[in-house]
Design a protein around this motif. Structure first.
Motif: not given
Length: 290
Positions: A194-207
């Motif tokens: 994942l890139d930085v933007e997708d890292t953010k979205k990934y974390i938020q999605c799992r939360c």
């Protein structure tokens, strides 16, 4: 342990292949689309490679979930430990596809049994899908040859099964040396991290999937998490899980840069350097205390 503190309904960063926590980044969505196309069009074989912890196993479970929800149109077998003797492979697949296996029978009998099973599945209007997870673990070339020979089960106009190989990058090198198998692959795709933007979205999605809509992780943490994990989902899970525990122990109202730096230092033994400025970080961001 920290669920009640952060108001989660379940743990958001478990390293288990739960399809509910699948994050469809552009790369993961493209991989999913290509693999499902291979199955739906009843192609012979496809290969997905990716770095350790990049989400291949989770993707395989998402595929299985989708196939089993397709009005019982698919009979699916999955081998999660494919490094078995080549002469046991056929019987293991027969068992995975729902048939009892007769012990100590000749290979020719196993071939006939599998052939009969595949034809029976076609007559039922269904299609057989065989998924080999961690295929890079296969050490014996004879096992790869047995997998290739599975693709000889076909009618004049279609394959009787679709074979999907999942594995780490070394799988590509192994298959490249097996030209007969490589030429039978209708699709090859490599899953990047994942890139930085997708890292953010990934974390938020799992939360969100775990029951929390508000932003627990502050904006300045995402570039740090990406820097400390190289965008590998499995490592992201480890850091975020521990960060939530540390945040609770500190009675924090959010997971901020200090907590992430401390967690990464604990896990890696070294401190992070200052990351490059990112559009994800807003100096005006403030967080109210509890």
């Amino acid at each position: 342990m920290y669920l009640k503190y952060w108001d989660f309904k379940e743990k958001p960063f478990e390293n288990t292949p739960d399809p509910r926590f699948f994050f469809a980044s552009q790369k993961h969505e493209e991989a999913l689309t290509r693999l499902l196309y291979t199955v739906f069009e009843r192609k012979g074989a496809a290969m997905l490679s990716g770095e350790y912890g990049s989400g291949k196993t989770l993707l395989s479970r998402v595929i299985i979930s989708k196939l089993l929800n397709e009005n019982a149109l698919y009979n699916v077998a999955i081998l999660i430990n494919p490094n078995i003797p080549a002469d046991e492979l056929l019987d293991e697949l027969i068992y995975q596809l729902g048939k009892n296996v007769i012990r100590d029978r000749r290979k020719s009998e196993s071939v006939r049994e599998l052939n009969s099973l595949l034809y029976e599945t076609v007559e039922q209007g269904r299609h057989t899908v065989i998924i080999i997870d961690e295929a890079q673990a296969i050490q014996d070339e004879k096992t790869f040859e047995e997998l290739r020979l599975l693709l000889n089960f076909q009618l004049n106009d279609k394959f009787l099964l679709t074979l999907l190989l999942f594995g780490q990058p070394e799988l590509r090198d192994k298959v490249a040396h097996l030209k007969q198998l490589e030429q039978r692959l209708s699709l090859k795709y490599h899953l990047d991290t994942l890139d930085v933007e997708d890292t953010k979205k990934y974390i938020q999605c799992r939360c969100r999937t775990a029951g929390v809509e508000s932003d627990i992780f502050t904006e300045d943490t995402f570039p740090l998490i990406h820097q400390g994990t190289n965008g590998v989902p499995r490592v992201i899970n480890n850091i975020c899980d521990l960060a939530l525990l540390v945040g609770m122990s500190r009675q924090a109202s959010s997971i901020d840069e200090k907590i992430i730096r401390a967690v990464i230092k604990d896990l890696t033994g070294s401190e992070l350097s200052e990351p490059l400025k990112s559009s994800l970080v807003s100096p005006e961001t403030h967080h109210e205390s509890r």
